[in-house]
Design an enzyme around this catalytic site. Structure first.
Site, PDB file in Angstrom:
ATOM      1  N   LYS A 184       0.843  -1.202   0.000  1.00 34.00           N
ATOM      2  CA  LYS A 184       0.000   0.000   0.000  1.00 34.00           C
ATOM      3  C   LYS A 184       0.876   1.249   0.000  1.00 34.00           C
ATOM      4  CE  LYS A 184      -1.833   2.332   3.454  1.00 34.00           C
ATOM      5  NZ  LYS A 184      -1.630   3.721   2.992  1.00 34.00           N
ATOM      6  N   GLU A 389      10.786  14.792  15.737  1.00 37.08           N
ATOM      7  CA  GLU A 389      11.052  14.782  14.304  1.00 37.08           C
ATOM      8  C   GLU A 389      10.116  15.777  13.623  1.00 37.08           C
ATOM      9  OE1 GLU A 389      10.087  11.134  12.201  1.00 37.08           O
ATOM     10  OE2 GLU A 389      11.888  11.378  10.987  1.00 37.08           O
TER      11      GLU A 389
END
Lengths: 482, 306
Positions: A184, A389
């Site tokens: 996917k 992050e």
């Protein structure tokens, strides 16, 4: 002296043929969804709708897994390694042949500069297939253990930052070792994966060996939870990685996870500074900073900090931000509105916590998702911009005095994906590399990738490696057969 | 007569254009400098072609070409070498009818057998194409020395390799001894099968159109007993494969090994027992032996410290 402006140098879109809508690629052909819905994929540089794609339902995932299982129990499972290899060589060659098409489509759907998709993503994807093609009939030599053999059906979920490259990193080793795949792509970047379905068809790969289904998190979860999946491979955020680890706990499913990072790029005072500045820029502004191994924390030795900062800002003022399809563009569009919002929020937190914010002040297009290359100085280790992050074109600068302090600060993160070291002293590079708790360490370079070179993280950057001999290990089981 | 050249039947038969079979040296197709040729016949003794009869000077020219090509080929990335070798397979596949016809004529085998041989020869290039960028990973690695040193060993090609190609298996045997030499970055001077040289020359035409740099592979047709001693004693040849000594008229592989000892060439002896020599079965999947025979191991030390 007069400053010469760059003339626009746009790459032509004529090479790509985007269909108005796409189904799911299951068992070697595009099929309509059973009970799924549709969503739009847009160009993040213009917000133009590129195509409508399918959000696959659980029933669709079930069909894809069944097709993969049939292929595994059938033609693919019985095939010799040498023949599997030949299919992978074909795929590598077709990717090389259609390289321009893939590069343009990638830049359209993802927003990354054409010079990167053209010179990095697509050639590396082809190289990845080429390298793994050769392994298909040589697994006995790979040092993996006795009797290496595939797991079966592999479920793979990949991110939006390097769509076709991550597809290659996932599919090539899985097929080389004899597994079949349900993959996917990310919901914001499905188009090159759907084009890859055509490559699979041109290569005459047996039906069901590669199944490509689109959708968002729910579709990914359906793959993770499907009982007939033997192994999962995921690249994405640490948060989702942990969810997957929880989902498979207590089952017999194997998993490899390639997750987030907060890499330190460490510059010593004896480093060649012009090269180091190029490396710092490449480390954090390559691919808009949408790189899990980005050098998002600059650790610079205190006595050269002012000098490095000055050179860095001067260099950033020359970066060209804009149209991803322009061959002169250095920094493209932020991949999505949601990602842009996350960058905006985190940089606001950086300012609120007291770090000093600077950006290059460049003009930004009026439509689409954009963020100026940004540097924070005076950052302390507890600031969110030093810990979390950001996944955007934002660099946090910290300083250090001794190698020990550099190591302590570099390792002061739950992540451990990559690190950079800049110094002329070879012995120090190797000592530093030993101390750093990171899966990839670049010395006097940054963001280098090669199919032969294992990539992956320590700690909460995930487990398992991709690429090289070590990457094969994730896709085989060894020892006596049951 | 070129085996593929004649197609016409009946009274309106076209007079075919026949190919001159020449040497392959430095990417070019010269005749032998000696001006000599020798008659090549098929399995039933029927004339096929006049092949160039390579001389000492031709062999020496080929060594010069191979030496000149070595730095570039050994220095190319393993990925690049892999793609070039794979390209050879692609080009051979496109010309398979010609190879099948030549193998049939040269080896006197039936068409089906020739088809199989050509398929295996093509697949062998693919096998070795896949090895170029894996050798260092399989054969090299970090050495855990007891001290603060980074210590790593990696294979490197040994240099110019002379190859006596098998006498019987004119194509599959040839590819099976040639591909492992060049895949790691060596360059090769091949003395082809003496009695069955034509598939080798056709292979050289495929090589010349496969992105193989000129000089990396050089092919000499001629009398094995005449040319092999010059290669075995040549001081700028680093290794020699004596496989083709089996069934070669007037050739003692022991004498060749003796000559090779003068500059400590790496020697691959022919298969067989004692002083005998037999040609192996080329149909089985190879192992790493033919690659490692022509590799050196380089170990690099570097201190670690703040």
């Amino acid at each position: 002296m007069a400053k010469f402006e760059y003339a626009p140098a746009p790459e032509s879109r004529a090479v790509v043929d985007i269909k108005p809508s796409y189904g799911l690629f299951i068992n070697g052909e595009f099929t309509e969804s059973q009970g799924g819905s549709a969503f739009k994929t847009i160009s993040p540089a213009t917000e133009e709708v590129l195509a409508e794609v399918t959000s696959a339902s659980e029933a669709d995932v079930d069909r894809a897994v069944a097709a993969a299982r049939r292929a595994y129990n059938g033609a693919w499972g019985r095939m010799s390694g040498a023949d599997r290899g030949k299919y992978l060589f074909r795929i590598a060659r077709i990717l090389q042949e259609r390289a321009r098409e893939f590069a343009v489509l990638e830049s359209l759907d993802n927003g990354k500069p054409i010079k990167e998709s053209r010179d990095v993503d697509v050639p590396l994807a082809a190289a990845h297939f080429f390298y793994h093609a050769g392994w298909a009939d040589k697994l006995d030599y790979a040092g993996l253990g006795t009797n290496p053999r595939p797991h079966g059906v592999v479920g793979q979920v990949i991110p939006w930052n390097f769509p076709i490259l991550m597809l290659a990193w996932k599919i090539a080793p899985a097929l080389a070792t004899g597994n079949t795949v349900v993959i996917k792509p990310a919901e914001t970047t499905p188009l090159t994966a759907l084009l890859f379905a055509e490559v699979v068809q041109q290569a005459d790969l047996p039906p069901g060996v590669v199944n490509i289904i689109t959708g968002a998190g729910a579709t990914g979860q359906a793959i993770v939870d499907h009982p007939d999946i033997d192994k999962l491979a995921f690249t994405g955020s640490t948060g989702v990685g942990k969810m997957i680890a929880r989902s498979i706990a207590g089952t017999r499913k194997k998993a490899t996870l390639e997750l987030g990072g907060k890499a330190a790029n460490i510059v010593f005072d004896d480093a060649p500074l012009d090269q180091a500045v190029e490396g710092i820029v490449n480390g954090i502004f390559f691919n808009q900073g949408h790189v899990c191994c980005a050098g998002s924390r600059l650790l610079v030795q205190e006595n050269i900090a002012d000098d490095v900062e000055k050179r860095l800002k001067r260099r950033l003022e020359t970066l060209r931000v804009g149209d991803p399809l322009d061959k002169n563009t250095d920094v493209g569009a932020i991949n999505s509105k949601a990602q842009l919002q996350r960058i905006v929020d985190l940089t606001a937190a950086g300012e609120a916590e007291g770090a000093e914010r600077w950006d290059n002040g460049c003009a930004l297009p009026s439509k689409g998702f954009w963020f100026r290359p940004t540097v924070f100085t005076g950052v302390s280790q507890t600031h969110r911009i030093a810990q979390e992050e950001i996944f955007g074109p934002v660099l946090s600068v910290l300083t250090f005095r001794t190698p020990h302090e550099a190591v302590a600060k570099a390792n002061n993160t739950p992540y451990g994906l990559s690190a950079g070291i800049w110094t002329e002293k070879g012995s120090r590079i190797l000592w530093m590399a030993d101390q750093l708790r990171a899966g990839v360490v670049w010395a006097n370079t940054f963001n280098k990738f090669d199919p032969t070179s294992p990539f992956g993280g320590y700690k909460e950057s995930g487990y398992g490696r991709e690429g090289g001999r070590h990457g094969l290990a994730a896709y085989v089981t060894t020892g006596d057969s049951k | 007569m070129s085996p593929t050249a004649t197609r016409s039947t009946g009274t309106d038969a076209r007079v075919d254009v026949r190919k001159t079979y020449k040497l392959y040296i430095g990417g070019k197709f010269p005749r032998s400098e000696s001006g000599r040729s020798y008659e090549v016949v098929d399995g039933r003794g029927k004339f096929l072609a006049n092949a160039a009869q390579g001389s000492r000077k031709d062999a020496r020219d080929a060594v010069v070409a191979a030496r000149g090509a070595f730095a570039g080929w050994a220095g190319a990335t393993a990925y690049n070498r892999g793609q070039v070798l794979y390209r050879v397979a692609e080009v051979m596949e496109g010309r398979r009818a010609q190879f099948v016809a030549e193998v049939r004529a040269s080896e006197g085998v039936a068409e089906r057998r020739a088809e199989t041989i050509v398929s295996q020869a093509i697949d062998r290039w693919v096998w070795y194409a896949g090895w170029t960028d894996k050798l260092a990973q399989v054969l090299g690695g970090l050495n855990p020395v007891a001290g603060p040193y980074f210590d790593i060993s990696a294979p490197e090609p040994t240099g110019v390799v002379a190859v006596l190609a098998p006498q019987r298996s004119s194509l599959l045997g040839l590819v099976s001894v040639l591909a492992p030499v060049v895949c790691s970055g060596n360059t090769a001077v091949v003395l082809t099968s003496e009695l069955r040289p034509l598939p080798a020359i056709t292979l050289s035409e495929a090589l010349a159109t496969s992105d193989v740099p000129g000089g990396v592979i050089n092919l000499i047709t001629g009398r094995t007993a005449e040319v092999a001693p010059w290669l075995a004693s040549h001081r700028d040849v680093n290794a020699i494969d004596l496989t083709g000594a089996a069934d070669a008229d007037g050739v003692s592989w022991g004498d060749l090994e003796l000559a090779a000892a003068e500059n400590l060439k790496r020697v691959v002896r022919p298969a067989g027992e004692g002083s005998g020599a037999v040609e192996p079965d080329w149909s089985t999947t190879p192992d790493l032996g033919r690659i490692t025979s022509f590799l050196e191991t380089k170990t690099v030390w570097h201190p670690k410290g703040r």
